[in-house]
Design an enzyme around this catalytic site. Structure first.
Site, short mmCIF file in Angstrom:
data_model
loop_
_atom_site.label_atom_id
_atom_site.label_comp_id
_atom_site.label_asym_id
_atom_site.label_seq_id
_atom_site.Cartn_x
_atom_site.Cartn_y
_atom_site.Cartn_z
CG ASP A 9 -1.64 1.16 1.65
OD1 ASP A 9 -2.51 1.28 0.50
OD2 ASP A 9 -1.43 1.89 2.64
CG ASP A 11 -1.37 8.01 0.33
OD1 ASP A 11 -2.16 8.03 -0.58
OD2 ASP A 11 -0.27 8.38 0.16
CB CYS A 107 -8.91 -1.89 -9.94
SG CYS A 107 -8.45 -3.04 -11.15
O1 LIG Z 1 -2.16 4.04 -0.82
P1 LIG Z 1 -3.52 4.02 -0.14
O2 LIG Z 1 -3.35 3.83 1.30
O3 LIG Z 1 -4.28 3.07 -0.92
O4 LIG Z 1 -4.19 5.50 -0.40
C1 LIG Z 1 -4.98 5.96 0.28
C2 LIG Z 1 -5.70 7.37 -0.30
O5 LIG Z 1 -5.74 7.51 -1.52
C3 LIG Z 1 -6.79 7.89 0.46
O6 LIG Z 1 -7.54 6.89 0.77
C4 LIG Z 1 -8.54 6.94 1.54
O7 LIG Z 1 -9.61 7.77 0.88
P2 LIG Z 1 -10.86 6.89 0.06
O8 LIG Z 1 -11.64 6.15 0.90
O9 LIG Z 1 -10.17 5.88 -0.91
O10 LIG Z 1 -11.61 7.84 -0.60
C5 LIG Z 1 -8.60 7.79 2.98
O11 LIG Z 1 -8.14 7.05 3.72
C6 LIG Z 1 -7.46 9.13 2.52
O12 LIG Z 1 -7.01 9.48 3.92
C7 LIG Z 1 -6.41 8.54 1.90
O13 LIG Z 1 -5.44 9.40 1.65
MG MG Z 2 -2.95 3.43 2.89
ZN ZN Z 3 -5.22 1.87 1.10
#
Ligand SMILES: O=P(O)(O)OC[C@@H](O)[C@H]1O[C@H](OP(=O)(O)O)[C@@H](O)[C@@H](O)[C@@H]1O
Ligand code: MG
Ligand code: ZN
Length: 185
Positions: A9, A11, A107
């Site tokens: 992953d 973030d 995806c």
């Molecule tokens: O690399 P990741 O952890 O898959 O990226 C997460 C971010 O894109 C984003 O995800 C979440 O948003 P969504 O539920 O996809 O709208 C939130 O947790 C945000 O805080 C993250 O930055």
């Molecule tokens: Mg994440």
């Molecule tokens: Zn994630």
């Protein structure tokens, strides 16, 4: 399928979670991530990033913004002697996506689509692979894809996930990832 992958992953695992991060200036690598990725690459794992980027679908930033940040991130890894095989991303969101981005995508994690795509593109044996995430949706994506080992790393905002996780391992940070290889965590 002969390759094994370390699915990552982004973030909250590679970099500090900043809520829809897209600016290079705000990107902070998580302490120890270079050493651990260098190690896993040295023992034969393909390093593959799988990231939900609904910030694109929500209109917070563009695909171009994401790709500029991604290319910068890959360059930093390259300078550290680390080769990321590929970055897969899902810009969709089932409720908050705008126009064509409003989609319940296979995806988007917890969907397994990005991992299955990687498996067919790079001959990855999913059972021999590892998925590391900071959210339960990351772990579910790994389980849905048939990944053999799933690891939830603690971050500031996933205490709820930790209590009910289906992950094989919970680690305080990615720095301890080697321990999953011995199974003694
Ligand atoms: O690399 P990741 O952890 O898959 O990226 C997460 C971010 O894109 C984003 O995800 C979440 O948003 P969504 O539920 O996809 O709208 C939130 O947790 C945000 O805080 C993250 O930055
Ligand atoms: Mg994440
Ligand atoms: Zn994630």
């Amino acid at each position: 399928m002969k390759n094994k992958a370390l699915f990552l992953d982004r973030d909250g695992v590679i970099n500090k979670e900043k809520n829809y991060l897209f600016k290079i200036s705000e990107f902070e690598f998580i302490d120890g991530v270079f050493d651990i990725l260098r190690y896993f690459e040295s023992i034969g794992y393909l390093l593959i990033i799988v990231t939900n980027q609904s910030g694109i679908g929500r209109g917070y930033y563009t695909v171009k913004d994401f790709l500029i940040l991604s290319n910068w991130m890959l360059q930093q890894f390259k300078e550290e002697g680390i080769n990321i095989t590929k970055v897969y991303y899902s810009p969709f969101h089932p409720h908050f996506g705008i126009n064509n981005y409003k989609k319940d995508s296979f995806c988007r994690k917890p969907g397994p689509g990005m991992l299955i795509k990687a498996s067919s593109e790079f001959g990855v044996n999913l059972g021999d692979s590892i998925m590391v995430g900071d959210k339960e949706s990351d772990i579910e994506a790994g389980l849905n894809a048939g990944v053999g080992t799933t690891v939830l790393v603690r971050s500031g905002n996933n205490i709820g996930d930790i209590r009910g996780t289906r992950a094989n391992f919970i680690l305080p940070s990615i720095k301890e990832l080697k321990t999953v290889l011995t199974g003694r965590v």
